[in-house]
Design a protein around this motif. Sequence first.
Motif, mmCIF file in Angstrom:
data_model
loop_
_atom_site.group_PDB
_atom_site.id
_atom_site.type_symbol
_atom_site.label_atom_id
_atom_site.label_comp_id
_atom_site.label_asym_id
_atom_site.label_seq_id
_atom_site.Cartn_x
_atom_site.Cartn_y
_atom_site.Cartn_z
ATOM 1 N N MET A 1 0.849 -1.195 0.000
ATOM 2 C CA MET A 1 0.000 0.000 0.000
ATOM 3 C C MET A 1 0.880 1.239 0.000
ATOM 4 S SD MET A 1 -2.927 1.192 2.756
ATOM 5 C CE MET A 1 -4.186 0.094 2.110
ATOM 6 N N ASP A 2 0.480 2.234 -0.773
ATOM 7 C CA ASP A 2 1.181 3.515 -0.832
ATOM 8 C C ASP A 2 0.631 4.410 0.274
ATOM 9 O OD1 ASP A 2 2.664 5.694 -1.551
ATOM 10 O OD2 ASP A 2 1.388 6.249 -3.247
ATOM 11 N N TYR A 3 1.406 4.580 1.344
ATOM 12 C CA TYR A 3 0.934 5.363 2.482
ATOM 13 C C TYR A 3 0.995 6.862 2.171
ATOM 14 C CZ TYR A 3 1.574 0.985 5.064
ATOM 15 O OH TYR A 3 1.500 -0.318 5.491
ATOM 16 N N ARG A 4 -0.125 7.523 2.331
ATOM 17 C CA ARG A 4 -0.201 8.969 2.131
ATOM 18 C C ARG A 4 -0.612 9.713 3.398
ATOM 19 N NH1 ARG A 4 -0.211 10.267 -3.310
ATOM 20 N NH2 ARG A 4 -0.430 8.492 -4.734
ATOM 21 N N ASN A 5 -1.138 8.977 4.376
ATOM 22 C CA ASN A 5 -1.657 9.601 5.593
ATOM 23 C C ASN A 5 -0.932 9.149 6.855
ATOM 24 O OD1 ASN A 5 -4.327 11.017 4.586
ATOM 25 N ND2 ASN A 5 -4.253 9.017 3.605
ATOM 26 N N ALA A 15 9.221 -0.955 15.168
ATOM 27 C CA ALA A 15 8.330 -0.442 14.125
ATOM 28 C C ALA A 15 7.797 0.907 14.593
ATOM 29 C CB ALA A 15 7.179 -1.405 13.871
ATOM 30 N N ARG A 16 7.719 1.845 13.670
ATOM 31 C CA ARG A 16 7.230 3.184 14.004
ATOM 32 C C ARG A 16 6.112 3.565 13.034
ATOM 33 N NH1 ARG A 16 11.135 5.606 17.442
ATOM 34 N NH2 ARG A 16 13.135 4.484 17.401
ATOM 35 N N ILE A 17 4.984 3.964 13.604
ATOM 36 C CA ILE A 17 3.868 4.490 12.818
ATOM 37 C C ILE A 17 3.613 5.916 13.276
ATOM 38 C CG2 ILE A 17 1.419 4.310 12.281
ATOM 39 C CD1 ILE A 17 1.594 1.313 12.657
ATOM 40 N N THR A 18 3.629 6.827 12.307
ATOM 41 C CA THR A 18 3.365 8.237 12.600
ATOM 42 C C THR A 18 2.127 8.673 11.842
ATOM 43 O OG1 THR A 18 5.746 8.666 12.845
ATOM 44 C CG2 THR A 18 4.313 10.572 12.537
ATOM 45 N N LEU A 19 1.112 9.132 12.556
ATOM 46 C CA LEU A 19 -0.059 9.723 11.906
ATOM 47 C C LEU A 19 0.410 10.979 11.203
ATOM 48 C CD1 LEU A 19 -2.635 9.311 14.838
ATOM 49 C CD2 LEU A 19 -2.000 7.663 13.054
ATOM 50 N N ASN A 20 0.133 11.096 9.904
ATOM 51 C CA ASN A 20 0.813 12.117 9.105
ATOM 52 C C ASN A 20 -0.159 12.942 8.256
ATOM 53 O OD1 ASN A 20 3.134 13.473 8.145
ATOM 54 N ND2 ASN A 20 3.175 12.181 6.316
ATOM 55 N N VAL A 30 -11.162 8.091 6.344
ATOM 56 C CA VAL A 30 -11.226 6.676 5.996
ATOM 57 C C VAL A 30 -9.878 6.183 5.471
ATOM 58 C CG1 VAL A 30 -12.256 5.006 4.402
ATOM 59 C CG2 VAL A 30 -13.714 6.644 5.607
ATOM 60 N N ALA A 31 -9.212 6.993 4.667
ATOM 61 C CA ALA A 31 -7.935 6.575 4.097
ATOM 62 C C ALA A 31 -6.897 6.320 5.186
ATOM 63 C CB ALA A 31 -7.432 7.634 3.118
ATOM 64 N N MET A 32 -6.861 7.180 6.205
ATOM 65 C CA MET A 32 -5.905 6.972 7.290
ATOM 66 C C MET A 32 -6.211 5.680 8.040
ATOM 67 S SD MET A 32 -4.997 9.285 10.649
ATOM 68 C CE MET A 32 -3.883 10.464 9.879
ATOM 69 N N HIS A 33 -7.489 5.427 8.281
ATOM 70 C CA HIS A 33 -7.875 4.184 8.945
ATOM 71 C C HIS A 33 -7.379 2.970 8.155
ATOM 72 C CE1 HIS A 33 -10.298 5.029 12.463
ATOM 73 N NE2 HIS A 33 -10.948 5.980 11.834
ATOM 74 N N GLU A 34 -7.573 2.988 6.860
ATOM 75 C CA GLU A 34 -7.194 1.843 6.038
ATOM 76 C C GLU A 34 -5.683 1.659 6.001
ATOM 77 O OE1 GLU A 34 -9.162 2.699 2.370
ATOM 78 O OE2 GLU A 34 -11.079 1.845 3.049
ATOM 79 N N GLU A 35 -4.947 2.759 5.935
ATOM 80 C CA GLU A 35 -3.497 2.664 5.939
ATOM 81 C C GLU A 35 -2.981 2.153 7.289
ATOM 82 O OE1 GLU A 35 -1.715 6.322 4.651
ATOM 83 O OE2 GLU A 35 -3.029 6.459 2.888
ATOM 84 N N LEU A 36 -3.596 2.633 8.363
ATOM 85 C CA LEU A 36 -3.182 2.204 9.689
ATOM 86 C C LEU A 36 -3.467 0.723 9.888
ATOM 87 C CD1 LEU A 36 -1.935 3.180 12.287
ATOM 88 C CD2 LEU A 36 -4.183 3.977 13.041
ATOM 89 N N ARG A 37 -4.601 0.273 9.414
ATOM 90 C CA ARG A 37 -4.930 -1.160 9.501
ATOM 91 C C ARG A 37 -3.893 -1.993 8.751
ATOM 92 N NH1 ARG A 37 -10.790 -2.666 7.514
ATOM 93 N NH2 ARG A 37 -11.255 -1.547 9.445
ATOM 94 N N HIS A 38 -3.525 -1.549 7.563
ATOM 95 C CA HIS A 38 -2.541 -2.268 6.760
ATOM 96 C C HIS A 38 -1.185 -2.300 7.471
ATOM 97 C CE1 HIS A 38 0.351 -2.853 3.410
ATOM 98 N NE2 HIS A 38 -0.613 -3.598 2.895
ATOM 99 N N ALA A 39 -0.779 -1.165 8.039
ATOM 100 C CA ALA A 39 0.509 -1.096 8.728
ATOM 101 C C ALA A 39 0.531 -1.993 9.957
ATOM 102 C CB ALA A 39 0.808 0.348 9.119
ATOM 103 N N LEU A 40 -0.569 -2.052 10.704
ATOM 104 C CA LEU A 40 -0.625 -2.919 11.880
ATOM 105 C C LEU A 40 -0.551 -4.384 11.483
ATOM 106 C CD1 LEU A 40 -3.275 -1.060 14.073
ATOM 107 C CD2 LEU A 40 -0.804 -1.207 14.451
#
Length: 266
Positions: A1-5, A15-20, A30-40
């Motif tokens: 997935m191409d993370y944009r958010n 592992a580091r996840i930054t809300l961006n 919705v896009a941030m939710h989907e990216e966060l789910r994928h990253a987790l």
Amino acid sequence: MDYRNILFSVADGIARITLNRPERLNAFNVAMHEELRHALQRVESAAAERTVRVLVLTGAGRAFCAGQDLADRSVDPGAAAPDLGASIELYYGPLVLALRRLSVPVLCVVNGVAAGAGANLPLACDIVIAARSAHFIEAFCNLGLIPDTGGTYFLPRLLGPARATALAMLGDKLSAEQAAAWGLIWKCVDDAQLAAEADALARRLAAAPTLGVLRTRQALQASGLNTLEAQLDLERDFMRELGRSNDYREGVSAFLEKRPPRFTGA
């Protein structure tokens, strides 16, 4: 997935996840939710391979997270009313459960304002530290809503009913310093020290006996519903399992040999 958010990285077992979405104070769409789910999901897969031993969750810019992006929903008179229950069912609920069930400890670093869902998301993590300038706001009451993202579950358990009720009904700001004093979070640190403190904690957790840390989380979570007898049985079962682990043997050997342990999470 191409993370944009969000931003996502893995290095040295961390592992580091930054809300961006800093221009929107990292508010959820919705896009941030989907990216966060994928990253987790990626973190969980890496945890199974023991290439990730801890997750750090934080925000970009001057906010941790301002909750739901209200511009992402239409409340125009002519539009159909949004189904907020579906939002909880599809996004916020699964996000909380994913964090609570992740196979590595989760460190949340609150770098700025944490409002609405953004105030409760850290409470689903294992350890929370916050910058002294940060604050928490249960902003739902200002919209005629209830605290979601686990807020009605976590707040009374962490703060007691009196403080939880007042925060939820009044929506007052709670400073990071007060949040730490009340036991809502682990620690409040000076802004200039936040990054160094977070990095030190992340490295400490990445070097910890991961299975023991996870069983500690599970035992503490279970204690709220268990009788004393049931909790003692759970402690027995977990201790039996952990006593057979490589990390336990390493911990005892390191203690007897007066050296730092080298845990592998096994």
